[in-house]
Design a protein around this motif. Structure first.
Motif, mmCIF file in Angstrom:
data_model
loop_
_atom_site.group_PDB
_atom_site.id
_atom_site.type_symbol
_atom_site.label_atom_id
_atom_site.label_comp_id
_atom_site.label_asym_id
_atom_site.label_seq_id
_atom_site.Cartn_x
_atom_site.Cartn_y
_atom_site.Cartn_z
ATOM 1 N N ASN A 330 0.818 -1.216 0.000
ATOM 2 C CA ASN A 330 0.000 0.000 0.000
ATOM 3 C C ASN A 330 0.851 1.265 0.000
ATOM 4 O O ASN A 330 0.323 2.380 0.065
ATOM 5 N N GLY A 331 2.167 1.082 -0.037
ATOM 6 C CA GLY A 331 3.059 2.234 -0.075
ATOM 7 C C GLY A 331 3.402 2.807 1.277
ATOM 8 O O GLY A 331 3.979 3.896 1.357
ATOM 9 N N GLU A 332 3.091 2.093 2.354
ATOM 10 C CA GLU A 332 3.415 2.562 3.698
ATOM 11 C C GLU A 332 4.814 2.096 4.070
ATOM 12 O O GLU A 332 5.117 0.903 4.033
ATOM 13 N N GLY A 333 5.676 3.046 4.440
ATOM 14 C CA GLY A 333 7.047 2.720 4.778
ATOM 15 C C GLY A 333 7.230 2.420 6.249
ATOM 16 O O GLY A 333 6.491 2.927 7.103
ATOM 17 N N GLU A 334 8.248 1.605 6.537
ATOM 18 C CA GLU A 334 8.535 1.238 7.928
ATOM 19 C C GLU A 334 10.038 1.054 8.104
ATOM 20 O O GLU A 334 10.705 0.447 7.257
ATOM 21 N N ILE A 335 10.557 1.587 9.197
ATOM 22 C CA ILE A 335 11.955 1.345 9.555
ATOM 23 C C ILE A 335 12.014 0.026 10.315
ATOM 24 O O ILE A 335 11.369 -0.135 11.349
ATOM 25 N N VAL A 336 12.784 -0.910 9.801
ATOM 26 C CA VAL A 336 12.820 -2.244 10.399
ATOM 27 C C VAL A 336 14.112 -2.510 11.166
ATOM 28 O O VAL A 336 14.178 -3.493 11.930
ATOM 29 N N LYS A 337 15.100 -1.638 10.981
ATOM 30 C CA LYS A 337 16.371 -1.870 11.670
ATOM 31 C C LYS A 337 17.153 -0.561 11.717
ATOM 32 O O LYS A 337 17.055 0.257 10.801
ATOM 33 N N TRP A 338 17.930 -0.371 12.798
ATOM 34 C CA TRP A 338 18.814 0.793 12.855
ATOM 35 C C TRP A 338 20.068 0.449 13.641
ATOM 36 O O TRP A 338 20.096 -0.485 14.435
ATOM 37 N N TRP A 339 21.144 1.206 13.385
ATOM 38 C CA TRP A 339 22.419 1.044 14.081
ATOM 39 C C TRP A 339 23.220 2.334 13.916
ATOM 40 O O TRP A 339 22.803 3.244 13.174
ATOM 41 N N VAL A 340 24.318 2.438 14.609
ATOM 42 C CA VAL A 340 25.171 3.632 14.544
ATOM 43 C C VAL A 340 26.565 3.216 14.066
ATOM 44 O O VAL A 340 27.145 2.246 14.561
ATOM 45 N N GLU A 341 27.077 3.982 13.107
ATOM 46 C CA GLU A 341 28.447 3.794 12.633
ATOM 47 C C GLU A 341 29.258 5.038 13.016
ATOM 48 O O GLU A 341 29.155 6.076 12.351
ATOM 49 N N PRO A 342 30.056 4.952 14.079
ATOM 50 C CA PRO A 342 30.841 6.129 14.505
ATOM 51 C C PRO A 342 31.912 6.463 13.487
ATOM 52 O O PRO A 342 32.411 5.598 12.755
ATOM 53 N N PHE A 343 32.269 7.750 13.421
ATOM 54 C CA PHE A 343 33.392 8.165 12.594
ATOM 55 C C PHE A 343 34.692 7.702 13.247
ATOM 56 O O PHE A 343 34.786 7.619 14.482
#
Length: 345
Positions: A330-343
């Motif tokens: 239906n075109g609905e977006g979802e964030i399924v995963k996240w993480w942090v990449e430090p400099f």
């Protein structure tokens, strides 16, 4: 022209005064020997002057007409030269881009003629920014995407992106929020897992600091049409995520909290100021950018980034928060995963 006409008008009056004065002088003095029995007729003088004046005025009018035509012609010539120069630039730029996509000359010429026939360059008043020629929908036929803008040096002028998908009529993408004319980067994929192609793209703005000002969009290509889709998010009109950064009391240690995910990640990055106590110190900036096609549970996913900064302000970069986004049918977006990449320090 007006100043020159006034100057000539006064010259004619002076000539009339001299001629009339001469007549009076000869009339009053004459020739003492009586030989000078010819005196200029004042009516003849007036007639002669009138003829000279009319002729001069006709010449002036003619000259003004000629000058006016010359000025108009010069303007037309200048406009024509600018248009010709821009046409030459656009053609050169197109074949440079086509060469980078390893398109052979015959195909490139055919594609360029089509752009001209479709007036993509707005009667040669628009500048070609970039061309992308690749098989975006993976059907074995190369597609073409073209960005143009209205001014060579415009900061926030007008621009648009033309999508040439297969043999369909071109779709012109415009956006009220941003002109999209500084270049673009395309990421195709089936991000809603419905068997059709979505094209995510981003364009760099003219802002400075952090990640710059980036503008991501996504379009669904289905049934020979393009339809916009939305990004999931809680910031930047739904095209970004709010991240709260906390400086921990321990050296070079931070916490990133994402309200959307209701999750916290602890990571290491370099301090600018002494960590006297645990305290909020920064966040994210500029919205989603750095788009990539990735994978999640065996299907296409769009990977995006958010720039994170610490206690030293926006210039104090800590790293990137990374997110995987998928869409449903239906075109609905979802964030399924996240993480942090430090400099790297």
């Amino acid at each position: 022209m007006r100043k020159r006409w006034r100057r000539n008008k006064y010259t004619y009056k002076l000539r009339l005064l001299i001629l009339t004065g001469g007549c009076l002088f000869f009339c009053a003095c004459g020739d003492k020997d009586g030989d000078n029995d010819v005196m200029p007729d004042s009516s003849a003088v007036a007639e002669q002057f009138g003829q000279e004046s009319e002729t001069a005025q006709e010449n002036e009018t003619a000259q003004e007409t000629v000058d006016g035509v010359d000025e108009d012609a010069a303007d037309e010539d200048a406009s024509g030269e600018e248009s010709a120069d821009l046409a030459q630039y656009n053609e050169k730029r197109f074949f440079e881009c086509a060469g980078k996509w390893e398109v052979d000359r015959a195909e490139a010429e055919s594609r360029y003629r089509r752009l001209c026939d479709d007036n993509v360059f707005w009667n040669q008043t628009a500048w070609l920014v970039w061309v992308d020629i690749e098989d975006l929908d993976q059907n074995g036929q190369a597609d073409m995407v073209v960005m143009v803008k209205d001014d060579e040096y415009s900061g926030y002028g007008e621009g648009c992106i033309y999508f040439y998908m297969n043999e369909d009529e071109p779709y012109c993408f415009r956006d009220e929020e941003y002109p999209f004319h500084f270049g673009f980067y395309l990421v195709p994929g089936d991000f809603d897992n419905d068997g059709n192609t979505e094209i995510a793209f981003e364009s760099l703005g003219s802002g400075v600091g952090a990640a710059g000002d980036w503008h991501p969009r996504i379009l669904k290509y289905k049934n020979h049409t393009m339809e916009p889709m939305d990004f999931p998010g809680d910031d930047y009109d739904g095209r970004g995520i709010c991240i709260e950064i906390t400086q921990e009391e321990k050296w070079d240690t931070y916490r990133a909290y994402c309200a959307y995910m209701d999750d916290t990640i602890v990571f290491e990055a370099e301090n600018v100021f002494d960590p006297d106590a645990s305290q909020p110190c920064g966040g994210n900036s500029r919205g989603y950018f750095n788009l990539w096609r990735s994978e999640y549970d065996g299907r296409d996913a769009l990977e995006v980034s958010e720039y994170l900064y610490g206690e030293g302000g926006i210039a104090h970069g800590l790293g990137l928060a990374k997110f995987l986004i998928v869409w449903d049918e239906n075109g609905e977006g979802e964030i399924v995963k996240w993480w942090v990449e430090p400099f790297e320090n």
